[in-house]
Design an enzyme around this catalytic site. Structure first.
Site, PDB file in Angstrom:
ATOM      1  N   ARG A 227      31.416  37.473  30.445  1.00  0.00           N
ATOM      2  CA  ARG A 227      32.339  38.520  30.913  1.00  0.00           C
ATOM      3  C   ARG A 227      32.280  38.666  32.439  1.00  0.00           C
ATOM      4  O   ARG A 227      33.180  38.250  33.147  1.00  0.00           O
ATOM      5  CB  ARG A 227      32.002  39.848  30.205  1.00  0.00           C
ATOM      6  CG  ARG A 227      33.063  40.921  30.374  1.00  0.00           C
ATOM      7  CD  ARG A 227      33.027  41.679  31.689  1.00  0.00           C
ATOM      8  NE  ARG A 227      31.745  42.306  31.982  1.00  0.00           N
ATOM      9  CZ  ARG A 227      31.464  42.878  33.156  1.00  0.00           C
ATOM     10  NH1 ARG A 227      32.361  42.887  34.137  1.00  0.00           N
ATOM     11  NH2 ARG A 227      30.278  43.415  33.370  1.00  0.00           N
ATOM     12  N   ASP A 228      31.180  39.193  32.958  1.00  0.00           N
ATOM     13  CA  ASP A 228      31.109  39.457  34.400  1.00  0.00           C
ATOM     14  C   ASP A 228      31.197  38.142  35.169  1.00  0.00           C
ATOM     15  O   ASP A 228      31.814  38.066  36.239  1.00  0.00           O
ATOM     16  CB  ASP A 228      29.785  40.175  34.725  1.00  0.00           C
ATOM     17  CG  ASP A 228      29.850  40.979  36.010  1.00  0.00           C
ATOM     18  OD1 ASP A 228      30.851  40.874  36.733  1.00  0.00           O
ATOM     19  OD2 ASP A 228      28.881  41.710  36.297  1.00  0.00           O
TER      20      ASP A 228
ATOM     21  N   HIS B 131      21.564  46.361  36.848  1.00  0.00           N
ATOM     22  CA  HIS B 131      22.615  45.317  36.870  1.00  0.00           C
ATOM     23  C   HIS B 131      22.756  44.874  38.327  1.00  0.00           C
ATOM     24  O   HIS B 131      23.473  45.489  39.118  1.00  0.00           O
ATOM     25  CB  HIS B 131      23.914  45.930  36.331  1.00  0.00           C
ATOM     26  CG  HIS B 131      25.114  45.029  36.345  1.00  0.00           C
ATOM     27  ND1 HIS B 131      25.661  44.489  35.196  1.00  0.00           N
ATOM     28  CD2 HIS B 131      25.906  44.579  37.352  1.00  0.00           C
ATOM     29  CE1 HIS B 131      26.718  43.757  35.496  1.00  0.00           C
ATOM     30  NE2 HIS B 131      26.897  43.802  36.808  1.00  0.00           N
TER      31      HIS B 131
ATOM     32  N   CYS C 121      32.975  40.367  41.005  1.00  0.00           N
ATOM     33  CA  CYS C 121      33.929  41.353  40.502  1.00  0.00           C
ATOM     34  C   CYS C 121      35.225  41.131  41.257  1.00  0.00           C
ATOM     35  O   CYS C 121      35.217  41.069  42.485  1.00  0.00           O
ATOM     36  CB  CYS C 121      33.405  42.773  40.710  1.00  0.00           C
ATOM     37  SG  CYS C 121      34.607  44.014  40.205  1.00  0.00           S
TER      38      CYS C 121
HETATM   39  P1  HMG Z   1      46.881  50.991  34.752  1.00  0.00           P
HETATM   40  O1  HMG Z   1      47.935  50.104  35.348  1.00  0.00           O
HETATM   41  O2  HMG Z   1      46.582  52.280  35.453  1.00  0.00           O
HETATM   42  O3  HMG Z   1      47.151  51.280  33.217  1.00  0.00           O
HETATM   43  O4  HMG Z   1      45.553  50.142  34.632  1.00  0.00           O
HETATM   44  P2  HMG Z   1      48.350  51.966  32.474  1.00  0.00           P
HETATM   45  O5  HMG Z   1      47.747  52.755  31.364  1.00  0.00           O
HETATM   46  O6  HMG Z   1      49.282  52.647  33.439  1.00  0.00           O
HETATM   47  O7  HMG Z   1      49.118  50.709  31.830  1.00  0.00           O
HETATM   48  C1  HMG Z   1      49.763  49.726  32.644  1.00  0.00           C
HETATM   49  C2  HMG Z   1      49.931  48.441  31.831  1.00  0.00           C
HETATM   50  O8  HMG Z   1      48.658  47.934  31.429  1.00  0.00           O
HETATM   51  C3  HMG Z   1      50.704  48.657  30.544  1.00  0.00           C
HETATM   52  O9  HMG Z   1      51.372  47.430  30.260  1.00  0.00           O
HETATM   53  C4  HMG Z   1      49.607  48.853  29.529  1.00  0.00           C
HETATM   54  O10 HMG Z   1      50.011  48.540  28.222  1.00  0.00           O
HETATM   55  C5  HMG Z   1      48.553  47.863  30.007  1.00  0.00           C
HETATM   56  P3  HMG Z   1      52.904  47.150  30.673  1.00  0.00           P
HETATM   57  O11 HMG Z   1      53.667  48.272  30.042  1.00  0.00           O
HETATM   58  O12 HMG Z   1      52.935  47.212  32.182  1.00  0.00           O
HETATM   59  O13 HMG Z   1      53.154  45.798  30.128  1.00  0.00           O
HETATM   60  N1  HMG Z   1      47.202  48.245  29.594  1.00  0.00           N
HETATM   61  C6  HMG Z   1      46.349  47.404  28.967  1.00  0.00           C
HETATM   62  N2  HMG Z   1      46.474  46.133  28.553  1.00  0.00           N
HETATM   63  C7  HMG Z   1      45.415  45.578  27.932  1.00  0.00           C
HETATM   64  N3  HMG Z   1      44.238  46.230  27.721  1.00  0.00           N
HETATM   65  C8  HMG Z   1      44.090  47.496  28.134  1.00  0.00           C
HETATM   66  C9  HMG Z   1      45.170  48.138  28.773  1.00  0.00           C
HETATM   67  N4  HMG Z   1      45.347  49.373  29.297  1.00  0.00           N
HETATM   68  C10 HMG Z   1      46.573  49.420  29.793  1.00  0.00           C
HETATM   69  N5  HMG Z   1      42.915  48.122  27.912  1.00  0.00           N
HETATM   70  C11 HMG Z   1      43.463  49.631  33.570  1.00  0.00           C
HETATM   71  C12 HMG Z   1      44.371  50.720  34.118  1.00  0.00           C
HETATM   72  C13 HMG Z   1      42.125  50.257  33.329  1.00  0.00           C
HETATM   73  C14 HMG Z   1      44.061  49.081  32.275  1.00  0.00           C
HETATM   74  C15 HMG Z   1      43.408  48.486  34.616  1.00  0.00           C
HETATM   75  O14 HMG Z   1      43.069  49.033  35.849  1.00  0.00           O
HETATM   76  C16 HMG Z   1      42.381  47.433  34.250  1.00  0.00           C
HETATM   77  O15 HMG Z   1      42.570  46.682  33.294  1.00  0.00           O
HETATM   78  N6  HMG Z   1      41.269  47.333  35.021  1.00  0.00           N
HETATM   79  C17 HMG Z   1      40.183  46.447  34.677  1.00  0.00           C
HETATM   80  C18 HMG Z   1      39.463  46.005  35.892  1.00  0.00           C
HETATM   81  C19 HMG Z   1      38.283  45.152  35.503  1.00  0.00           C
HETATM   82  O16 HMG Z   1      38.213  44.623  34.403  1.00  0.00           O
HETATM   83  N7  HMG Z   1      37.323  45.017  36.444  1.00  0.00           N
HETATM   84  C20 HMG Z   1      36.166  44.238  36.232  1.00  0.00           C
HETATM   85  C21 HMG Z   1      35.173  44.904  35.307  1.00  0.00           C
HETATM   86  S1  HMG Z   1      34.154  46.124  36.120  1.00  0.00           S
HETATM   87  C22 HMG Z   1      32.877  45.205  36.846  1.00  0.00           C
HETATM   88  O17 HMG Z   1      32.944  44.003  36.889  1.00  0.00           O
HETATM   89  C23 HMG Z   1      31.662  45.904  37.319  1.00  0.00           C
HETATM   90  C24 HMG Z   1      30.453  45.763  36.364  1.00  0.00           C
HETATM   91  O18 HMG Z   1      30.104  44.403  36.169  1.00  0.00           O
HETATM   92  C25 HMG Z   1      29.235  46.516  36.903  1.00  0.00           C
HETATM   93  C26 HMG Z   1      28.949  46.222  38.374  1.00  0.00           C
HETATM   94  O19 HMG Z   1      28.707  45.064  38.733  1.00  0.00           O
HETATM   95  O20 HMG Z   1      28.996  47.197  39.125  1.00  0.00           O
HETATM   96  C27 HMG Z   1      30.795  46.357  34.978  1.00  0.00           C
HETATM   97 MG    MG Z   2      28.893  43.233  37.643  1.00  0.00          MG
END
Ligand code: HMG
Ligand code: MG
Length: 307
Positions: free
Chosen positions: A15-16, A211, A244
């Site tokens: 994933r990450d 992490h 990320c």
């Molecule tokens: P948004 O645009 O604000 O969402 O995104 P929305 O609710 O307004 O929906 C917009 C569109 O997204 C719609 O589709 C929804 O259906 C779709 P459209 O009508 O435009 O076709 N949608 C989704 N589709 C699939 N799965 C979903 C989903 N939700 C809405 N769950 C949202 C908000 C949270 C969805 C977006 O910002 C997002 O997906 N962000 C993810 C970012 C991400 O994955 N980042 C990496 C992980 S975090 C990380 O790596 C850190 C970590 O490792 C720890 C560390 O290192 O610190 C964990």
């Molecule tokens: Mg991370």
């Protein structure tokens, strides 16, 4: 250094790690990676993220990954395959795909929260609440991440008390574990100590996980510091994959091989077979056309007889 008998490693490479790869990795390669990590002894393997494919296209095949893990009988007894779910839409898709453990992910930085999940910290907690409630109703365990625990790519230094507040919020909502993310790998043993001193006032140490990303090469030292605080769960990524997409310049997670080598040297049990793990590291690194970032993997591979 204090000495736990055993440490739990949460493998976050699929994933990450893979969420930040510019080159596409096929679903088949991802599934082979996940299977071989389980064969190497990892008991927790984060296998995907039910996030918007527009935001993170690399995770678009997550529903298929979980469907195939289930339908092809790949899930191993005693191994957990958590997935990230940012909202109810992600949670419902995860349940439909047979996911049995999830993680919500917040941040201690307002700007990072906006860039990563398009909402403020308080909005994110409000979004997580129904997810956690629905998960608990189905006996699905929920882990909570707090990003930018040791620094933010947009805001710089982060107040440890801000991390403690978000961690406490997630714990109160029902997360069983809080993973403190050094998202951009800027932490040092000194800042890790300041962070843990603040967080442990508000969340019991046995609920915390570390992490660490290894951008500045401090991740192993930070883990040693966290071990001294009594933390016994660490996230890591085979081959040091990762980063990320919303934290430019951040390198991968600390390599699982490096953490296993550290702990083996201390006589701490991880359940992981280092030789098999290095094979996995070589497999995924070759699929990505580069050597493993892990020094341990490089050293082990260099010592193997050439054919
Ligand atoms: P948004 O645009 O604000 O969402 O995104 P929305 O609710 O307004 O929906 C917009 C569109 O997204 C719609 O589709 C929804 O259906 C779709 P459209 O009508 O435009 O076709 N949608 C989704 N589709 C699939 N799965 C979903 C989903 N939700 C809405 N769950 C949202 C908000 C949270 C969805 C977006 O910002 C997002 O997906 N962000 C993810 C970012 C991400 O994955 N980042 C990496 C992980 S975090 C990380 O790596 C850190 C970590 O490792 C720890 C560390 O290192 O610190 C964990
Ligand atoms: Mg991370």
């Amino acid at each position: 250094m204090s000495q736990p008998a055993a440490v739990t490693l949460v493998e976050v490479g699929p994933r990450d790690g893979l969420q930040n790869e510019p080159s596409a990795v096929s679903t088949d390669v991802k599934l082979t990676l996940i299977d071989s990590l389980a064969d190497a002894g990892l008991k927790v393997i984060e296998a995907g993220a039910f996030v918007s494919p527009k935001w993170v296209p690399q995770m678009a095949d997550t529903p298929e990954i979980y469907r195939r893990l289930e339908e092809e009988g790949r899930k191993r007894e005693g191994v957990s395959y958590p997935a990230l779910t940012p909202n109810m839409k992600g949670f419902e898709a995860a349940v439909a795909a047979g996911v049995e453990e999830i993680a919500v992910f917040g941040a201690a930085s307002e700007t990072f929260s906006q860039k990563n999940i398009n909402c403020s910290i308080s909005e994110s907690l409000a979004r997580f609440e129904p997810v956690i409630e629905a998960a608990r109703g189905r006996f699905i365990q929920v882990r909570g991440y707090v990003s930018c625990a040791l620094g933010c790519p947009y805001e710089g230094d982060i107040d440890p008390n801000a991390v403690a507040a978000v961690s406490e919020g997630l714990a109160r909502m029902g997360c069983y574990e809080i993973s403190l993310g050094d998202t951009i790998g800027v932490g040092t043993p000194a800042s890790t100590r300041r962070l843990l001193d603040a967080v442990k006032q508000r969340v019991p140490v046995d609920m915390l996980a570390g992490h660490f990303h290894d951008t500045y090469g401090m991740a192993i030292s930070n883990i040693a510091t966290a071990l001294d605080f009594g933390i016994t769960t660490f996230d890591s990524s085979v081959g040091g994959l990762g980063g990320c997409p919303y934290a430019k310049g951040a390198s991968g997670n600390v390599a699982t091989e490096d953490v296993v080598y550290l702990l083996r040297g201390m006589g701490v049990e991880t359940g992981v077979d280092l030789d098999k793990l290095v094979d996995v590291s070589a497999f995924i690194s070759s699929a990505l056309n580069r050597p493993p970032a892990s020094k341990v993997a490089q050293a082990v591979l260099a010592q193997r007889p050439k054919h």
